[in-house]
Write a protein that holds these residues in place. Sequence first.
Motif, PDB file in Angstrom:
ATOM      1  N   VAL A  27      -2.828  -6.139  -4.874  1.00 46.02           N
ATOM      2  CA  VAL A  27      -2.027  -6.382  -3.670  1.00 46.02           C
ATOM      3  C   VAL A  27      -2.110  -7.844  -3.254  1.00 46.02           C
ATOM      4  CG1 VAL A  27      -1.837  -5.907  -1.199  1.00 46.02           C
ATOM      5  CG2 VAL A  27      -2.155  -4.017  -2.812  1.00 46.02           C
ATOM      6  N   VAL A  87       0.843  -1.204   0.000  1.00 47.21           N
ATOM      7  CA  VAL A  87       0.000   0.000   0.000  1.00 47.21           C
ATOM      8  C   VAL A  87       0.876   1.251   0.000  1.00 47.21           C
ATOM      9  CG1 VAL A  87      -1.742   1.324   1.266  1.00 47.21           C
ATOM     10  CG2 VAL A  87      -1.924  -1.167   1.139  1.00 47.21           C
ATOM     11  N   THR A 138      -6.988  -2.206  -7.160  1.00 43.85           N
ATOM     12  CA  THR A 138      -5.746  -2.028  -6.409  1.00 43.85           C
ATOM     13  C   THR A 138      -5.628  -3.072  -5.307  1.00 43.85           C
ATOM     14  OG1 THR A 138      -5.692   0.361  -6.845  1.00 43.85           O
ATOM     15  CG2 THR A 138      -4.411  -0.433  -4.972  1.00 43.85           C
ATOM     16  N   TYR A 186      -7.346   1.044   2.083  1.00 45.37           N
ATOM     17  CA  TYR A 186      -6.684   1.868   1.072  1.00 45.37           C
ATOM     18  C   TYR A 186      -7.403   3.209   0.891  1.00 45.37           C
ATOM     19  CZ  TYR A 186      -4.885   3.468  -3.410  1.00 45.37           C
ATOM     20  OH  TYR A 186      -4.325   4.232  -4.406  1.00 45.37           O
ATOM     21  N   ARG A 188       2.208   1.810  -3.341  1.00 43.66           N
ATOM     22  CA  ARG A 188       1.175   2.349  -4.231  1.00 43.66           C
ATOM     23  C   ARG A 188       1.070   3.857  -4.098  1.00 43.66           C
ATOM     24  NH1 ARG A 188      -1.153   4.624  -7.117  1.00 43.66           N
ATOM     25  NH2 ARG A 188      -3.068   4.230  -8.296  1.00 43.66           N
TER      26      ARG A 188
END
Length: 229
Positions: A127, A87, A123, A151, A90
Motif C-alpha cells: 500500500v 485497503v 500488504t 488492516y 484489497r
Amino acid sequence: MNNAFLKEQLLDAAIIHVAFDGWSEATFEAAVLDTDISPELARIACPRGAVDLAIAYHQRGDAEMLARFARDDVSALRYSEKVTTLVRFRLEAVDDKEAVRRGTTLFALPHHAGDGAKLIWGTADAVWTALGDTSTDSNWYTKRATLSAVYSSTVLFWLGDTSDDHADTWAFLERRIEDVMRFEKVKAQVNESAVLKPLLAGPKWALSFLKAPSSGPRNDLPGRWSEPT
C-alpha cells in the motif's frame, strides 16, 4: 512448466476444497489430484503443501489490489482516502471469504504466526509503496506497523460483517484511518513543541540509526540468491 505456474494451477484447484478442509494436507492432495500434476512436481512447487498455497492466495490478493489501483483514477482523493481505498481494494479482491477465514485460523497457529505477520506486513508495504512512500528512516517502519494493525483489525471486522455491501466494514475502516491521521497530527505537534522537543532528543537520536531495508541486493555478502523458477 515453472514453479510459479504450477503453484497457480494448484491454488485454483485448491480453493473449492478450502471451505471444507481448510488450508490442510487434504486440500493440497485434492488439488494435486484435480490438476493431474505429479505429487513430486507439486511438492517442488509447494514444499509446505497447503501452507504455501495459503501464502500464494494472500499474495494474489495483493497483486489484484495493486492492479486495480493502477487502473482506477484516484487522483482526486486526499492522501488518507487513497490509503482507505487501497485497503478496500484489497478486501474486495477476495472472491472467497471462507478462504480468508480459514487462512486466519491457519496463521494464528504458533508455528505459522511468523508467516501470517509477514503477509500482513507485505500488504501494508504494498500500500505505502503504491502511494509513493519515500521514507528511509524509522517512519518507514512506523507507517507499515500502523497500517498492519489497521488492516488486521479491519479484516477481522469484515469476516463477521453481514451488512449490505459490507457498509459497516467500510465505515469501520474509515474510523481507523481517521484515528491514524489524528495520531500523526499529535506526533507532529509534539515534535514542534518547545517543551516536549528536548525530551525527545534522546529517543529521536537513537531512532536516527534505524533505516529502511535496501530495495536492491545486498553487496556485503558473497554471491546472491533468487527464487527458483
